[in-house]
Write an enzyme that holds these catalytic residues in place. Structure first.
Site, PDB file in Angstrom:
ATOM      1  N   CYS A 213     -11.069   2.726   0.990  1.00 37.26           N
ATOM      2  CA  CYS A 213      -9.638   2.999   1.103  1.00 37.26           C
ATOM      3  C   CYS A 213      -9.166   2.211   2.317  1.00 37.26           C
ATOM      4  O   CYS A 213      -9.828   2.235   3.370  1.00 37.26           O
ATOM      5  CB  CYS A 213      -9.393   4.494   1.309  1.00 37.26           C
ATOM      6  SG  CYS A 213      -7.695   4.894   1.799  1.00 37.26           S
TER       7      CYS A 213
ATOM      8  N   CYS B  98      -4.634  -1.680  -1.639  1.00 38.67           N
ATOM      9  CA  CYS B  98      -4.854  -0.256  -1.896  1.00 38.67           C
ATOM     10  C   CYS B  98      -5.936  -0.142  -2.956  1.00 38.67           C
ATOM     11  O   CYS B  98      -5.800  -0.716  -4.051  1.00 38.67           O
ATOM     12  CB  CYS B  98      -3.549   0.358  -2.418  1.00 38.67           C
ATOM     13  SG  CYS B  98      -3.732   2.037  -3.049  1.00 38.67           S
ATOM     14  N   ASN B  99      -6.989   0.567  -2.630  1.00 36.83           N
ATOM     15  CA  ASN B  99      -8.082   0.743  -3.589  1.00 36.83           C
ATOM     16  C   ASN B  99      -7.655   1.584  -4.789  1.00 36.83           C
ATOM     17  O   ASN B  99      -8.042   1.317  -5.919  1.00 36.83           O
ATOM     18  CB  ASN B  99      -9.264   1.426  -2.909  1.00 36.83           C
ATOM     19  CG  ASN B  99      -9.934   0.551  -1.875  1.00 36.83           C
ATOM     20  OD1 ASN B  99     -10.969  -0.032  -2.121  1.00 36.83           O
ATOM     21  ND2 ASN B  99      -9.337   0.440  -0.705  1.00 36.83           N
TER      22      ASN B  99
ATOM     23  N   ASP C 229       0.874  -1.172   0.000  1.00 34.59           N
ATOM     24  CA  ASP C 229       0.000   0.000   0.000  1.00 34.59           C
ATOM     25  C   ASP C 229       0.910   1.221   0.000  1.00 34.59           C
ATOM     26  O   ASP C 229       2.141   1.105   0.120  1.00 34.59           O
ATOM     27  CB  ASP C 229      -0.912  -0.012   1.241  1.00 34.59           C
ATOM     28  CG  ASP C 229      -1.846   1.200   1.291  1.00 34.59           C
ATOM     29  OD1 ASP C 229      -2.377   1.579   0.236  1.00 34.59           O
ATOM     30  OD2 ASP C 229      -2.017   1.781   2.380  1.00 34.59           O
ATOM     31  N   SER C 230       0.309   2.407  -0.056  1.00 38.30           N
ATOM     32  CA  SER C 230       1.099   3.636   0.004  1.00 38.30           C
ATOM     33  C   SER C 230       1.773   3.808   1.362  1.00 38.30           C
ATOM     34  O   SER C 230       2.761   4.524   1.467  1.00 38.30           O
ATOM     35  CB  SER C 230       0.179   4.836  -0.238  1.00 38.30           C
ATOM     36  OG  SER C 230      -0.838   4.873   0.758  1.00 38.30           O
TER      37      SER C 230
ATOM     38  N   TYR D 111      -1.252   8.048  -2.189  1.00 39.83           N
ATOM     39  CA  TYR D 111      -1.442   7.622  -3.572  1.00 39.83           C
ATOM     40  C   TYR D 111      -2.682   8.276  -4.201  1.00 39.83           C
ATOM     41  O   TYR D 111      -2.819   8.284  -5.421  1.00 39.83           O
ATOM     42  CB  TYR D 111      -1.653   6.104  -3.631  1.00 39.83           C
ATOM     43  CG  TYR D 111      -0.394   5.252  -3.688  1.00 39.83           C
ATOM     44  CD1 TYR D 111       0.891   5.778  -3.564  1.00 39.83           C
ATOM     45  CD2 TYR D 111      -0.514   3.863  -3.878  1.00 39.83           C
ATOM     46  CE1 TYR D 111       2.015   4.963  -3.625  1.00 39.83           C
ATOM     47  CE2 TYR D 111       0.615   3.047  -3.946  1.00 39.83           C
ATOM     48  CZ  TYR D 111       1.871   3.584  -3.823  1.00 39.83           C
ATOM     49  OH  TYR D 111       2.972   2.772  -3.889  1.00 39.83           O
ATOM     50  N   GLY D 112      -3.569   8.779  -3.362  1.00 40.91           N
ATOM     51  CA  GLY D 112      -4.889   9.218  -3.836  1.00 40.91           C
ATOM     52  C   GLY D 112      -4.873  10.322  -4.868  1.00 40.91           C
ATOM     53  O   GLY D 112      -5.819  10.474  -5.633  1.00 40.91           O
TER      54      GLY D 112
ATOM     55  N   GLU E 165      -2.007   8.375   8.625  1.00 40.14           N
ATOM     56  CA  GLU E 165      -0.543   8.252   8.576  1.00 40.14           C
ATOM     57  C   GLU E 165       0.118   8.913   9.792  1.00 40.14           C
ATOM     58  O   GLU E 165       1.207   8.525  10.199  1.00 40.14           O
ATOM     59  CB  GLU E 165       0.005   8.862   7.282  1.00 40.14           C
ATOM     60  CG  GLU E 165      -0.273   8.024   6.048  1.00 40.14           C
ATOM     61  CD  GLU E 165       0.483   6.685   6.019  1.00 40.14           C
ATOM     62  OE1 GLU E 165       1.661   6.658   6.399  1.00 40.14           O
ATOM     63  OE2 GLU E 165      -0.139   5.672   5.622  1.00 40.14           O
TER      64      GLU E 165
ATOM     65  N   HIS F  42      -6.957   2.643   4.396  1.00 43.04           N
ATOM     66  CA  HIS F  42      -6.643   3.409   5.611  1.00 43.04           C
ATOM     67  C   HIS F  42      -7.866   3.575   6.521  1.00 43.04           C
ATOM     68  O   HIS F  42      -7.721   3.738   7.735  1.00 43.04           O
ATOM     69  CB  HIS F  42      -6.126   4.814   5.253  1.00 43.04           C
ATOM     70  CG  HIS F  42      -4.697   4.868   4.803  1.00 43.04           C
ATOM     71  ND1 HIS F  42      -4.288   4.410   3.580  1.00 43.04           N
ATOM     72  CD2 HIS F  42      -3.578   5.333   5.438  1.00 43.04           C
ATOM     73  CE1 HIS F  42      -2.968   4.597   3.460  1.00 43.04           C
ATOM     74  NE2 HIS F  42      -2.519   5.154   4.581  1.00 43.04           N
TER      75      HIS F  42
END
Ligand code: DGL
Length: 262
Positions: free
Chosen positions: A178, A68-69, A6-7, A37-38, A146, A180
Site C-alpha cells: 500500500c 494505489c495498490n 491515490d486515495s 479506498y481499502g 492520513e 501509504h
C-alpha cells in the site's frame, strides 16, 4: 504532463520517486473525499477512476499513474483496454522488486481490498510459483498516515499487531503493498528488526514510468514542478503532506468529484 493519483497522501511515496526520474510536469491528485479506498468496492473505485482520468485529460495529461495498490488490483483489470490514456499500475513493479530480493518467503502488508482481490497472490503464483506469500490486511494504517501519525505509539501498536503473525511465518522479505506504508517505514523497521528486507515498490515503478515517456526523461533530475489537487480539504492535505515529506508544497487545488458510480 503525467497524472498520478491515490486515495490521499499515500501516492506521494510514488510521486517523490517519480520526480527523480523524469523531467515531465506532474499532476498529483489525492481523492481525499473517498479515502480510504481499502474498503471500497471495485465498482466504486472504478467510478472514481473515470472521474479522475477525465480531470487528468482536461488538464492535458499524457498518462495516468495509479499510485494505489487497491485500485491497481481492483480497477485496472476492468479499465485497461478502455482507458483513453496509457495507465500504469503498481503491482507488476512490486512483484518484480520483491522477487529481486526475496529468498522465497514474502510477507504482504496491504489493504483489505488488495488482499481479498487475490491480485498479488495470482501475480506471485504466475511469476514465481515457488515463492510463498503470506498476506495480511492492515486497515488501521491508512487512517494513521492520513493523520500524519507516522511515529506515534498507536501506530507502533498497530504495526506490532499486523506484523507479528507475518514474522511468525519466518518471512525474509516484507512487501509494502500500500503506497501509504512507506511513510511508516522507520517504525516498521523497528518492529521487524534488521534482517528482514523491506520492499517499497515506488522506485521500481517510477523507473518504469519514466522509461515509458522517453521524450521527457532526461535521467535523474528534478521534475519541472507538480500541481497538487484534492477532492477534499486542500489545506489539511497540504499540512500533512508537508509533514510526511519534510518539505513545503505549492498551494493545493480543489476538484469536485462528480460521477461517483458508473
Ligand atoms: N494507498 C492506497 C493503496 O496503495 C490506498 C489505501 C486506502 O485508501 O485504503 O492501496
Amino acid at each position: 504532463m503525467i497524472g498520478i493519483y491515490d486515495s490521499g497522501l499515500g501516492g506521494l511515496s510514488v510521486w517523490r520517486e517519480l520526480r527523480q526520474y523524469t523531467q515531465a510536469r506532474l499532476l498529483y491528485f489525492g481523492d481525499t473525499k473517498h479515502v480510504p479506498y481499502g474498503e471500497k468496492t471495485a465498482q466504486e473505485l472504478e467510478g472514481y477512476f473515470w472521474d479522475i482520468v477525465g480531470f487528468f485529460q482536461k488538464q492535458g495529461c499524457e498518462g495516468v499513474v495509479v499510485a494505489c495498490n487497491t485500485s491497481s488490483a481492483l480497477v485496472l483489470p476492468r479499465v485497461r483496454e478502455k482507458a483513453p490514456l496509457p495507465v500504469f499500475g503498481i503491482l507488476e513493479s512490486a512483484v518484480m522488486a520483491t522477487l529481486a530480493v526475496t529468498d522465497g518467503r514474502v510477507g504482504l502488508l496491504a489493504t483489505q481490498g488488495t488482499v481479498e482481490s487475490g491480485a498479488y497472490q495470482n501475480a506471485f503464483q504466475a511469476a514465481s510459483p515457488d515463492t510463498m506469500l503470506f498476506a495480511r490486511s492492515a486497515p488501521r494504517l491508512v487512517p494513521l498516515v492520513e493523520q500524519g501519525q507516522i511515529r506515534s505509539k498507536v501506530a507502533r501498536e498497530a504495526l506490532v499487531d499486523y506484523l507479528t503473525p507475518l514474522l511468525a511465518e519466518d518471512i525474509d522479505t516484507l512487501l509494502l503493498g500500500c503506497t501509504h506504508y512507506p511513510f511508516l517505514e522507520d517504525l516498521i523497521r523497528e518492529v521487524v528488526g534488521d534482517t528482514i528486507r523491506i520492499v517499497n515498490p515506488a522506485p521500481t515503478m517510477a523507473r518504469q514510468i519514466a522509461e515509458a515517456f522517453p521524450h521527457v526523461t532526461k535521467g535523474p533530475g528534478a521534475s519541472q514542478g507538480t500541481q497538487f489537487w484534492v477532492s477534499g480539504n486542500p489545506k489539511a492535505f497540504q499540512t500533512t503532506a508537508e509533514l510526511l515529506l519534510g518539505e513545503s508544497l505549492p498551494a493545493v487545488g480543489f476538484y469536485t468529484m462528480s460521477g461517483e458510480n458508473i
